[in-house]
Design a protein around this motif. Structure first.
Motif, PDB file in Angstrom:
ATOM      1  N   ASN A   1       0.846  -1.184   0.000  1.00 39.85           N
ATOM      2  CA  ASN A   1       0.000   0.000   0.000  1.00 39.85           C
ATOM      3  C   ASN A   1       0.889   1.244   0.000  1.00 39.85           C
ATOM      4  N   ARG A   2       1.821   1.273   0.960  1.00 36.43           N
ATOM      5  CA  ARG A   2       2.819   2.344   1.016  1.00 36.43           C
ATOM      6  C   ARG A   2       4.072   1.785   1.660  1.00 36.43           C
ATOM      7  N   ASN A   3       5.192   1.867   0.943  1.00 39.39           N
ATOM      8  CA  ASN A   3       6.465   1.377   1.460  1.00 39.39           C
ATOM      9  C   ASN A   3       7.002   2.375   2.478  1.00 39.39           C
ATOM     10  N   PRO A   4       7.146   1.964   3.746  1.00 38.17           N
ATOM     11  CA  PRO A   4       7.591   2.914   4.775  1.00 38.17           C
ATOM     12  C   PRO A   4       9.038   3.375   4.600  1.00 38.17           C
ATOM     13  N   LEU A   5       9.824   2.670   3.767  1.00 37.70           N
ATOM     14  CA  LEU A   5      11.221   3.040   3.567  1.00 37.70           C
ATOM     15  C   LEU A   5      11.427   3.914   2.339  1.00 37.70           C
ATOM     16  N   LYS A   6      10.347   4.186   1.602  1.00 36.62           N
ATOM     17  CA  LYS A   6      10.456   5.028   0.402  1.00 36.62           C
ATOM     18  C   LYS A   6       9.710   6.332   0.619  1.00 36.62           C
ATOM     19  N   ARG A   7      10.344   7.428   0.265  1.00 36.98           N
ATOM     20  CA  ARG A   7       9.741   8.750   0.458  1.00 36.98           C
ATOM     21  C   ARG A   7       9.023   9.269  -0.796  1.00 36.98           C
ATOM     22  N   ILE A   8       9.291   8.640  -1.936  1.00 31.30           N
ATOM     23  CA  ILE A   8       8.714   9.118  -3.192  1.00 31.30           C
ATOM     24  C   ILE A   8       7.271   8.636  -3.310  1.00 31.30           C
ATOM     25  N   LYS A   9       6.370   9.542  -3.642  1.00 32.05           N
ATOM     26  CA  LYS A   9       4.962   9.178  -3.843  1.00 32.05           C
ATOM     27  C   LYS A   9       4.832   8.502  -5.206  1.00 32.05           C
ATOM     28  N   GLY A  10       4.302   7.310  -5.223  1.00 34.41           N
ATOM     29  CA  GLY A  10       4.188   6.556  -6.464  1.00 34.41           C
ATOM     30  C   GLY A  10       2.774   6.540  -7.001  1.00 34.41           C
TER      31      GLY A  10
ATOM     32  N   ILE B   1      -2.714  -3.678   0.634  1.00 32.87           N
ATOM     33  CA  ILE B   1      -3.508  -2.537   0.165  1.00 32.87           C
ATOM     34  C   ILE B   1      -4.803  -2.430   0.976  1.00 32.87           C
ATOM     35  N   SER B   2      -5.459  -3.562   1.210  1.00 29.35           N
ATOM     36  CA  SER B   2      -6.709  -3.568   1.984  1.00 29.35           C
ATOM     37  C   SER B   2      -6.487  -3.121   3.423  1.00 29.35           C
ATOM     38  N   ARG B   3      -5.331  -3.456   3.960  1.00 30.05           N
ATOM     39  CA  ARG B   3      -5.036  -3.068   5.350  1.00 30.05           C
ATOM     40  C   ARG B   3      -4.816  -1.562   5.464  1.00 30.05           C
ATOM     41  N   GLY B   4      -4.329  -0.928   4.390  1.00 23.09           N
ATOM     42  CA  GLY B   4      -4.108   0.515   4.376  1.00 23.09           C
ATOM     43  C   GLY B   4      -2.870   0.914   5.157  1.00 23.09           C
TER      44      GLY B   4
ATOM     45  N   PHE C   1       3.916  -3.234   6.386  1.00 24.60           N
ATOM     46  CA  PHE C   1       4.995  -3.871   7.138  1.00 24.60           C
ATOM     47  C   PHE C   1       4.902  -5.376   6.923  1.00 24.60           C
ATOM     48  N   MET C   2       5.995  -5.963   6.423  1.00 24.58           N
ATOM     49  CA  MET C   2       5.992  -7.378   6.066  1.00 24.58           C
ATOM     50  C   MET C   2       5.706  -8.279   7.264  1.00 24.58           C
ATOM     51  N   VAL C   3       6.135  -7.906   8.452  1.00 21.73           N
ATOM     52  CA  VAL C   3       5.878  -8.755   9.607  1.00 21.73           C
ATOM     53  C   VAL C   3       4.374  -8.904   9.840  1.00 21.73           C
ATOM     54  N   GLU C   4       3.607  -7.824   9.678  1.00 21.34           N
ATOM     55  CA  GLU C   4       2.151  -7.900   9.843  1.00 21.34           C
ATOM     56  C   GLU C   4       1.527  -8.767   8.755  1.00 21.34           C
TER      57      GLU C   4
END
Length: 196
Positions: free
Chosen positions: A39-48, A75-78, A82-85
């Motif tokens: 949904n959103r990569n927490p390690l990337k700052r660029i909006k895709g 994506i559904s989780r929003g 985080f891969m661990v989740e």
């Protein structure tokens, strides 16, 4: 069941992702590779690109790959993905032996991920080994804990990245057709993605 998990932004998904999945299936004897667009990569700052587009492109790309599937669980989780989740959620739905498939570049940042120790309990790591990188190069970068849970997946070098593909689409220069499936190319054109 032996399942490979290949996560990422997939912006856009390209044939390098399919080649990695195929190599992992062969090397690790996997029954399936499950693609997980973040949904959103927490390690990337660029909006895709919006998640719905990345998910649909991935679905189109693997439509003719019977041992590959795509999940919208992140994506559904929003929020941040985080891969661990995700692994905890997947284990609750389907008990299996999981391999988290990573490029060597992602492995460099693995200790910065949320709860890497828990990830290693939930899955082994399948790491792409592409020339000129060697097994010694990869193993020198990891802790003993990671090394004990790591399997290497030898691959041919891939001469493209999602960043380079976006640049080619935006600039209108350089070829893109050899690196994306016709379904992905059609989706990008129909939805006007990657235009400057």
């Amino acid at each position: 069941m032996r399942i490979g998990i290949l996560g990422g932004t997939f912006d856009p998904p390209h044939l390098g992702h399919i080649e990695f999945a195929r190599a992992a299936m062969d090397k690790l004897n996997l029954d399936e590779v499950l693609f997980l667009p973040a949904n959103r990569n927490p390690l990337k700052r660029i909006k895709g690109s919006p998640a719905k587009h990345r998910l649909e492109m991935m679905r189109g790309m693997i439509a003719n790959e019977p041992k590959m599937a795509v999940s919208d669980v992140e994506i559904s989780r929003g929020g941040a993905s985080f891969m661990v989740e995700t692994l905890i959620e997947l284990q609750m739905v389907r008990s299996a032996d999981y391999w988290l498939l990573l490029g060597a570049d992602a492995l460099k940042n693995f200790q910065a991920w949320r709860n890497p120790h828990k990830i290693l309990k939930l899955a082994r790591l399948g790491v792409a080994l592409r020339p000129p990188m060697t097994e010694t190069d990869v193993m020198a970068r990891v802790t003993p804990e990671v090394k004990a849970r790591l399997d290497l997946v030898p691959m041919k070098p891939i001469d493209i990245s999602a960043t380079e593909l976006r640049h080619r689409f935006e600039s209108g220069t350089g070829t893109v057709a050899p690196f994306v499936t016709p379904a992905v190319l059609q989706y990008i054109k129909q939805n006007g993605l990657y235009r400057s």
